[in-house]
Each structure stands twice: as structure tokens, then as C-alpha cells.
Design an enzyme around this catalytic site. Structure first.
Site, PDB file in Angstrom:
ATOM      1  N   PRO A   2      37.836  34.730  41.041  1.00  0.00           N
ATOM      2  CA  PRO A   2      38.275  35.810  41.940  1.00  0.00           C
ATOM      3  C   PRO A   2      38.644  35.273  43.318  1.00  0.00           C
ATOM      4  CG  PRO A   2      35.905  35.908  41.599  1.00  0.00           C
ATOM      5  CD  PRO A   2      36.428  34.850  40.672  1.00  0.00           C
ATOM      6  N   GLU A   3      39.788  35.670  43.808  1.00  0.00           N
ATOM      7  CA  GLU A   3      40.250  35.272  45.134  1.00  0.00           C
ATOM      8  C   GLU A   3      40.117  36.467  46.081  1.00  0.00           C
ATOM      9  OE1 GLU A   3      41.039  32.333  46.101  1.00  0.00           O
ATOM     10  OE2 GLU A   3      41.186  31.272  44.203  1.00  0.00           O
ATOM     11  N   HIS A  92      24.717  38.449  30.530  1.00  0.00           N
ATOM     12  CA  HIS A  92      25.240  38.028  31.830  1.00  0.00           C
ATOM     13  C   HIS A  92      25.198  39.136  32.880  1.00  0.00           C
ATOM     14  CE1 HIS A  92      26.358  34.447  29.751  1.00  0.00           C
ATOM     15  NE2 HIS A  92      27.197  35.094  28.959  1.00  0.00           N
ATOM     16  N   ARG A 110      28.897  32.590  34.734  1.00  0.00           N
ATOM     17  CA  ARG A 110      28.655  31.212  35.193  1.00  0.00           C
ATOM     18  C   ARG A 110      27.633  31.124  36.317  1.00  0.00           C
ATOM     19  NH1 ARG A 110      34.083  27.859  35.608  1.00  0.00           N
ATOM     20  NH2 ARG A 110      32.503  26.249  35.863  1.00  0.00           N
TER      21      ARG A 110
END
Ligand SMILES: [Zn+2]
Length: 275
Positions: A2-3, A92, A110
Site C-alpha cells: 500500500p502506498e 491473519h 506479512r
């Protein structure tokens, strides 16, 4: 990954479901993401009202009377809003923030994301170690051609590297750097200190144009943040140069070239970005 545009779209999607709402419960199913999550965070937040949801760089700032919760999506994180009963959490789904009327769930396969607390007693969250050295926000009016010009005078590194460093302006990641420099007509290898004022102005405009376009693309996915069918919520604007090596430039038809700068791919048009 994600930016900045994804984080801003996330903020816009979550804000109506959190601002002015009281926290019923914070459920943590992991002790740490990139860093340990403060163990007392559930007790700290319980009963507090979210005064506002803000963004600084790629950090979301959840404002409370007693302090600010700082969250980051890392490499793979996403927030989702559940307005009715949420499904059983998956492997997750590390954090549930239950508010009046909505449950917000942080998923991060992650686990490079973050959830931190900055108490009001330590002063303005802007001074937090993660935020203090960030560059200007791209849409902050104080980020203008003169500021970019003056802050690049001592920088002999290539303008692309200087943009990526994030200490002059935040959010210009690897893909966006190529796109912004293309729109500004600036060669990515140009030493930053050699940019004149007019080219700094063009670059500031290009950065705003690229982020406006990207946030616009993401804005069309806002409803995907509610419920369970929305996927990652990541998106990308139509790239004009990035990942288009060998294909014709959309302006002049010259083949887009790929180079490597500090181990990161850069794409540019050798005709439109001669210098
Ligand atoms: Zn071209």
C-alpha cells in the site's frame, strides 16, 4: 504494497464509521506486528471516543482525548469495516476494533504493519519518532516550488533518489516517482540540485496531479472497504511509463526506457525527459 493513495483512501473509507464513535473493545490476537503492540492498548482505548481519523505520510492517526493511536499497513495490511456481525477471524486478522455501530478489522499476512500508542502527555504526535522527520505532505500548500528548490540545493543525488528518500515530500514511492518525473518532463538521473525553480514548480504540480489521479482511482473502490468481498483495497493509477519498457511513450511515441537506480527500476521517456 500500500502506498500513500491507498492509505488516504483507507482513511476516507473508515472515517465515517469511526469519527465520533466510542470504542467498545479492542481485541488483539497477536502481541506484535512490526513492533510490539502496547499490551495495555485495549484498556487505554476502552470507552474513549475517536475524535478524528487523520493521516501523516502512510500513518493513520486515530485521535483520542488521551492520545493518538498510530497504525501503518506495512507491506500487506488492510482495514475492513463490518457493520453487522463480523465473520470468525482468520489467521491473519490480528486486530478487531469494535466501535459503536461498526467493527474494524486489521488483516496483515506479512505482519510488517504497526499499531502504536502516543499518549497526549508526551505532546504533539507530530513529534513521534516515526513522524518527526517526514517530509511535507504533497497537498500541503507550504510544499511549493520555492521549498522544493531550496531543499534540493545541497542534494547532488539523482532527483529520483531524492524523491524516494521522503524527507522533502512524503509518499512518492518507486512507481509514483517514475510517473511524477515523466509528467514533469524531468530526467530521473538529473542531480536534484541542478533543477531550476520552473522545473521544481512543474514537479510539484506533477506530484499533486499524480496523487489526485491515484486517489481518484481508489475513491471508486470506497464501498469495497465495507464487508468481506473487497479484496486488498490496493489499486494503481494507469501508469504512463512504469513497467512499460519498450512500449511507445503516450506523448511522443519514443520507446520507454528502463534503468536501475540504487537497485530500483526507473522508467522514463528519453525524448520527453531529455534532461
Ligand atoms: Zn515521450
Amino acid at each position: 504494497m500500500p502506498e500513500l493513495p491507498e492509505v488516504e483512501v483507507t482513511r476516507r473509507a473508515l472515517a465515517p464509521h469511526v469519527e465520533g464513535r466510542a470504542v467498545r473493545r479492542l481485541a488483539l490476537r497477536t502481541r506484535s506486528l512490526r513492533w510490539p503492540i502496547p499490551a495495555r492498548l485495549p484498556q487505554i482505548l476502552a470507552g474513549q471516543t475517536v475524535l478524528g481519523l487523520e493521516r501523516r505520510g502512510k500513518y493513520l492517526l486515530w485521535k483520542f482525548t488521551r492520545g493518538t493511536m498510530i497504525s501503518h499497513l506495512g507491506m500487506s495490511g488492510s482495514w475492513r469495516v463490518h457493520l453487522k456481525a463480523a465473520p470468525a477471524p482468520g489467521a491473519h486478522d490480528h486486530v478487531d476494533l469494535e466501535l459503536d455501530g461498526a467493527l474494524l478489522r486489521l488483516t496483515d499476512p506479512r505482519r510488517f504493519g504497526a499499531l502504536l500508542w502516543h499518549p497526549a502527555s508526551r505532546g504533539d504526535v507530530a513529534n513521534h519518532v516515526l513522524l518527526a522527520r517526514l517530509g511535507a505532505e504533497p497537498f500541503d500548500p507550504r510544499f511549493d516550488a520555492r521549498r522544493l528548490y531550496s531543499e534540493t540545493r545541497g542534494r547532488s543525488a539523482a532527483i529520483k533518489q531524492v524523491l524516494l528518500a521522503g524527507d522533502i515530500v512524503v509518499g512518492v514511492g518507486n512507481i509514483y516517482a517514475s510517473e511524477c518525473l515523466f509528467r514533469a518532463g524531468i530526467n530521473p538521473k538529473m542531480p536534484a540540485r541542478r533543477l531550476g525553480l520552473a522545473r521544481c514548480a512543474a514537479l510539484v504540480d506533477a506530484i499533486r496531479e499524480v496523487f489526485t489521479a491515484a486517489i481518484g482511482v481508489g475513491g471508486s473502490t470506497l464501498r469495497n472497504f465495507v464487508g468481506i468481498d473487497g479484496g486488498s483495497g490496493y489499486f494503481m493509477l494507469d501508469a504512463r511509463v512504469y513497467d512499460r519498457a519498450g512500449q511507445p511513450c503516450t506523448v511522443c511515441g519514443t520507446r520507454i526506457r528502463k534503468i536501475v537506480q540504487s537497485a530500483r527500476a526507473t522508467y522514463y521517456c528519453p525524448h520527453c525527459q531529455k534532461r
